[in-house]
Design an enzyme around this catalytic site. Structure first.
Site: not given
Length: 259
Positions: A126, A139
């Protein structure tokens, strides 16, 4: 024609990748946690948290295809939250799926790729693996770990003819928001809005990703917001720090009821 395995292949980016790979004439094994696949594409139930499931996937590829050319470790969940609000159980869950799921996949297929003296591993990370906004500790951490793992393996497996790519998109429209769980309801709501209101689609991201794979790029940043954020951090660090701290300050103000 490549032999391809895609995890998290029944929805979102995984589904888009499967469809576009099939349209290009590749053999594709779609995998996901559900018992059955969404169509007649070859399908295998695979929970990335299960080493036994990974062993079965490697055995399937050996039995049916005699090997594998492209492993796409795409399965993952969305998470996030302030460090003192998000629970340790939520941390354990995202580490087990988003980071260790990729580790298990690489471990399962590395022996096959080494024996073949060929293969390409693609790990979906990501933009959060490259830039680290506040209130996203878990995350950011797992996605940065995926980037680090990918770089490590790109060197480690190079003598065996194995290449590695890591994919780092920003938010795009997908059902990933449905996977959000955790204790920080406010941050969960922010993440859901960013995903659902993004003008970018899984199909658009998949198209750029597959082009990057074709070129054997290591770092694939498939959209302009992710690319600009990464460049800002690299080349204009004071500006990047101000932007991140502005986000954190606004979050504090919301939490304290100042706005």
């Amino acid at each position: 024609m490549n032999r391809v395995l895609v995890t998290g292949g029944s929805s979102g980016l995984g589904d888009a990748l499967v469809r576009q790979l099939l349209a290009s004439g590749h053999q594709v094994l779609r995998t996901d946690v559900a018992a059955e696949g969404p169509d007649d594409t070859p399908y295998l139930q695979l929970d990335v948290r299960s080493a036994a499931d990974w062993d079965k996937a490697a055995a399937w590829c050996s039995e049916h295809w005699g090997g594998l050319d492209l492993l796409i470790n795409n399965a993952g969940i969305a998470t996030g939250g302030r460090i003192d609000v998000e629970s340790l159980a939520a941390w354990d869950r995202v580490v087990d799926i988003n980071l260790m799921g990729v580790v298990r996949g690489c471990r399962a297929f590395a022996p096959m790729f080494k024996d073949q003296r060929s293969g390409h591993i693609v790990n979906t990370a990501s933009a959060a693996g490259l830039v680290h906004p506040p209130m996203m500790s878990s995350y950011n951490t797992v996605k940065a770990g995926v980037v680090a793992l990918s770089e490590t393996l790109s060197h480690e497996l190079h003598p065996y003819g194995v290449t590695v790519s890591v994919v780092c998109p920003s938010f795009f429209k997908t059902n990933l928001a449905d996977s959000i769980q955790g204790d920080d309801a406010e941050m969960n709501s922010v993440a859901r809005r960013l995903i659902e209101k993004s003008p970018r689609t899984a199909d658009g991201i998949a198209k750029v990703v597959l082009e990057g794979i074709r070129k054997q790029q290591f770092l694939i940043i498939p959209d302009r917001p992710a690319l600009m954020a990464w460049r800002t951090k690299r080349f204009a660090r004071p500006l990047y720090d101000r932007q991140m701290r502005k986000i954190a300050r606004r979050a504090r103000e919301r939490a304290e009821g100042s706005v």
